[in-house]
Design an enzyme around this catalytic site. Structure first.
Site, mmCIF file in Angstrom:
data_model
loop_
_atom_site.group_PDB
_atom_site.id
_atom_site.type_symbol
_atom_site.label_atom_id
_atom_site.label_comp_id
_atom_site.label_asym_id
_atom_site.label_seq_id
_atom_site.Cartn_x
_atom_site.Cartn_y
_atom_site.Cartn_z
ATOM 1 C CG LEU A 59 -54.265 53.061 20.656
ATOM 2 C CD1 LEU A 59 -55.036 53.842 19.563
ATOM 3 C CD2 LEU A 59 -55.456 51.922 21.064
ATOM 4 C CB VAL B 109 -48.943 41.606 20.885
ATOM 5 C CG1 VAL B 109 -47.723 40.787 20.850
ATOM 6 C CG2 VAL B 109 -49.819 41.188 22.277
ATOM 7 C CB CYS B 110 -47.926 43.824 16.005
ATOM 8 S SG CYS B 110 -46.889 44.443 14.906
ATOM 9 N N GLY C 54 -38.639 25.492 21.726
ATOM 10 C CA GLY C 54 -39.511 25.992 20.640
ATOM 11 C C GLY C 54 -38.814 26.564 19.522
ATOM 12 N N GLY C 55 -38.389 25.796 18.397
ATOM 13 C CA GLY C 55 -37.839 26.344 17.321
ATOM 14 C C GLY C 55 -38.550 26.949 16.299
ATOM 15 C CD GLU D 32 -39.265 22.364 17.285
ATOM 16 O OE1 GLU D 32 -39.787 23.368 17.722
ATOM 17 O OE2 GLU D 32 -40.590 21.754 17.305
ATOM 18 C CG ASP E 230 -52.685 37.060 16.047
ATOM 19 O OD1 ASP E 230 -52.556 37.132 14.730
ATOM 20 O OD2 ASP E 230 -51.660 37.196 16.863
ATOM 21 C CB ALA F 120 -48.889 42.313 11.937
ATOM 22 C CG HIS G 213 -26.456 43.662 -12.856
ATOM 23 N ND1 HIS G 213 -26.446 42.354 -12.329
ATOM 24 C CD2 HIS G 213 -25.233 44.058 -13.184
ATOM 25 C CE1 HIS G 213 -25.204 42.104 -12.258
ATOM 26 N NE2 HIS G 213 -24.246 43.280 -12.581
HETATM 27 P P1 NAI Z 1 -44.189 28.993 16.136
HETATM 28 O O1 NAI Z 1 -45.508 28.112 15.888
HETATM 29 O O2 NAI Z 1 -43.566 29.545 15.127
HETATM 30 O O3 NAI Z 1 -43.277 27.685 16.713
HETATM 31 C C1 NAI Z 1 -43.478 27.075 18.096
HETATM 32 C C2 NAI Z 1 -42.364 25.800 17.834
HETATM 33 O O4 NAI Z 1 -42.479 25.338 19.078
HETATM 34 C C3 NAI Z 1 -42.846 24.998 16.983
HETATM 35 O O5 NAI Z 1 -41.816 24.552 16.169
HETATM 36 C C4 NAI Z 1 -43.309 23.689 17.673
HETATM 37 O O6 NAI Z 1 -43.090 22.222 17.365
HETATM 38 C C5 NAI Z 1 -42.474 23.893 19.174
HETATM 39 N N1 NAI Z 1 -43.105 23.268 20.337
HETATM 40 C C6 NAI Z 1 -44.452 23.307 20.649
HETATM 41 N N2 NAI Z 1 -44.649 22.475 21.674
HETATM 42 C C7 NAI Z 1 -43.146 22.348 22.143
HETATM 43 C C8 NAI Z 1 -42.771 21.676 23.283
HETATM 44 N N3 NAI Z 1 -43.472 21.165 24.413
HETATM 45 N N4 NAI Z 1 -41.498 21.486 23.520
HETATM 46 C C9 NAI Z 1 -40.577 22.030 22.413
HETATM 47 N N5 NAI Z 1 -40.988 22.654 21.394
HETATM 48 C C10 NAI Z 1 -42.165 22.682 21.286
HETATM 49 O O7 NAI Z 1 -44.883 29.482 17.471
HETATM 50 P P2 NAI Z 1 -43.903 31.141 18.167
HETATM 51 O O8 NAI Z 1 -42.356 31.015 17.819
HETATM 52 O O9 NAI Z 1 -44.175 30.966 19.280
HETATM 53 O O10 NAI Z 1 -44.534 32.253 17.301
HETATM 54 C C11 NAI Z 1 -45.968 32.254 17.663
HETATM 55 C C12 NAI Z 1 -46.783 33.104 16.339
HETATM 56 O O11 NAI Z 1 -46.287 34.360 16.590
HETATM 57 C C13 NAI Z 1 -46.076 32.360 15.197
HETATM 58 O O12 NAI Z 1 -46.756 31.379 14.638
HETATM 59 C C14 NAI Z 1 -46.292 33.717 14.082
HETATM 60 O O13 NAI Z 1 -47.494 33.639 13.555
HETATM 61 C C15 NAI Z 1 -46.196 34.898 15.102
HETATM 62 N N6 NAI Z 1 -44.787 35.533 14.897
HETATM 63 C C16 NAI Z 1 -44.534 36.151 13.906
HETATM 64 C C17 NAI Z 1 -43.279 36.614 13.422
HETATM 65 C C18 NAI Z 1 -42.931 37.192 12.132
HETATM 66 O O14 NAI Z 1 -43.790 37.427 11.447
HETATM 67 N N7 NAI Z 1 -41.588 37.372 11.819
HETATM 68 C C19 NAI Z 1 -42.219 36.820 14.470
HETATM 69 C C20 NAI Z 1 -42.893 36.175 15.792
HETATM 70 C C21 NAI Z 1 -44.136 35.694 15.863
#
Ligand code: NAI
Length: 471
Positions: A44, A47-48, A184-185, A207, A316, A324, A448
């Protein structure tokens, strides 16, 4: 076992054991419901816990440790180059995951939540069939769909699947590739890019857009980008992937760069992190009246009820942001509504955190979003170069930024980049939920020396001048 011969009845059936689903199940049980929780995975946590937030944070902790050790030479303390025992590191990461997943199982047991392992599929709006280890048909009074999301893939014609890994593969830590390309950045690409860079990989980011972390305020991204430029081999913005092919142990990636030039580079591994898609396939939603919108999310109202009155959807699978903590809150709302409470998902601020070094955290609106909405705002910024604690920690590159409505003076959004920004942002969330004005933060005494003082000083500077900033 013959599937479907056994039929059970429950008050609440929760499909999906992630931070949305298990929280909904626990809350429903706490409110006196007879609850079953089904997940295809026996561990349980979703993915998180299994292959997302938690293992990535364990690895980021180690990456930051390596980074700190490296930087300590500037203060007269030198360590040798890190020796990485990848098996031990993998073991540490797994021990963190196992501990937390085990904890969820224990909590489920204590609450008498019946946990079933298998794939759930709606037969109609009152019945779900679970195929798997626990083969059973369940009739429910209410159901909560919390099936989460999966990593998006690029078209097979563009990049064959055998050329790439996704975040789950990257977190498996099979090896430390000498060269890693991150496509993907966004959140995942930059967090995992920093992990692998710290472990010794030469990391290249490709990206599509002309900036990193598109949803974040550019003022926050700037200090991170400056650091990434030193840590990564290259960052290609505005790039378009053309093709990829495996040649022996490496993958040859062809993309067009911002200037229109064709680049052909070889990498030992290619991580695709281009976003995530909601998981609705195979759920049998066509056997219910649940509506899935064009983006693939299940449509819900503010109580997280779908078009089918007895079925709820959270997390999601029910829309952005795919975070999450947003899923957990929705889980509580859904459970309360099911128990007859007058609850609703009505929040002013959902924090977002990117656990890079430096961390980025924000809540509410960004300055760009305020602009696009035509809002009149006042912005206060406090650079961490004037924070004693940040300077003493060797991390003066941070920034705290507060945006307030020019007329009502209410805080509309807060952004922080810097050490532990993810912990600092909670104060801003509370401030927004309480309808606070910057003065409320400015007048609250902050300890502080602490980086939280930057919140107080940024608040001072929205309508006035921060004590430790130049006029
Ligand atoms: P993301 O939406 O953060 O970033 C995806 C990036 O890929 C975007 O900058 C987009 O422009 C780029 N992209 C899309 N198609 C592309 C292509 N063909 N070529 C090059 N770049 C492309 O998605 P990511 O990093 O996959 O994360 C998914 C989700 O997971 C996030 O939206 C977030 O909600 C969740 N997540 C949250 C985290 C946290 O809370 N710290 C950590 C990891 C994920």
């Amino acid at each position: 076992m013959v599937v479907g011969e056994l039929t059970e009845e429950v008050d609440v059936l929760v499909i999906g054991g992630g931070p949305g689903g298990y929280v909904a199940a626990f809350k429903a049980a706490d409110l006196g419901q007879n609850v079953a929780l089904v997940d295809a995975n026996p561990l349980l946590g979703g993915v998180c816990l299994r292959e997302g937030c938690i293992p990535s944070k364990a690895l980021l902790h180690v990456a930051h440790l390596i980074e700190h050790a490296h930087e300590a030479s500037a203060y007269g303390v030198s360590f040798g180059s890190p020796k990485i025992d990848i098996e031990k590191l993998r073991g540490f990461k797994q021990s963190v995951v196992d501990k937390l997943c085990g904890g969820i199982k224990t909590l489920a047991g204590k609450r008498k939540v019946r946990v079933l392992t298998g794939r759930a599929r709606f037969e109609d709006s009152k019945t779900v069939k679970v195929d798997g280890e626990s083969a059973v048909r369940i009739r429910f009074k209410h159901c909560v769909i919390a099936t989460g999301s999966s990593a998006k893939r690029l078209p097979e014609s563009l990049i064959p699947a055998d050329c790439t890994i996704d975040s789950t593969g990257a977190l498996d830590l099979a090896d430390i590739p000498p060269t890693l390309c991150v496509i993907g950045g966004g959140y995942i690409g930059l967090e995992l890019g920093q992990v692998y860079a710290a472990l010794g990989s030469k990391v290249t980011v490709v990206e599509a857009l002309d900036r990193l972390l598109a949803g974040a305020d550019e003022d926050l991204v700037r200090p991170l980008e400056a650091r990434l430029k030193k840590q990564f081999a290259a960052i290609h913005l505005g790039a378009k992937i053309e093709s990829a092919r495996r040649s022996g142990k490496t993958v040859e990636l062809v993309f067009t760069d911002k200037a229109g030039g064709k680049q052909s580079l070889k990498f030992d591994k290619v991580l695709v992190s281009v976003g995530r898609s909601p998981n609705t396939a195979g759920l049998g939603l066509e056997n219910t009246k649940v509506v899935v919108n064009q983006r693939g999310f299940i449509e819900t109202d503010a109580q997280r009820r779908t078009a089918e009155k007895r079925i709820f959807a959270i997390g999601d699978v029910a829309g952005d942001p795919m975070l999450a903590h947003k899923a957990s809150r929705e889980g509580i709302v859904a459970a309360e509504v099911i128990a007859g409470h007058n609850a609703t998902f009505d929040v002013r601020a959902i924090p977002a955190v990117v656990y890079t070094s430096p961390e980025l955290a924000w809540c509410g609106l960004t300055e760009a979003e305020c602009k696009s909405k035509g809002l009149q705002v006042k912005v206060g910024k406090f650079p961490w170069g004037a924070s004693g604690r940040a300077i003493a920690a060797g991390r003066p590159e941070g920034l705290t930024k507060i945006i307030a409505d020019a007329q009502t003076r209410r805080i509309l959004g807060v952004g922080i980049v810097g050490l532990n920004a993810g912990d600092l942002i909670s104060e801003a969330v509370l401030a927004m939920e309480m309808g606070a004005e910057p003065e409320d933060l400015a007048m609250s005494i902050h300890p502080h020396p602490a980086t939280s003082e930057t919140m107080m000083e940024a608040a001072e500077s929205v309508f006035g001048v921060a004590t430790h900033a130049m006029r």
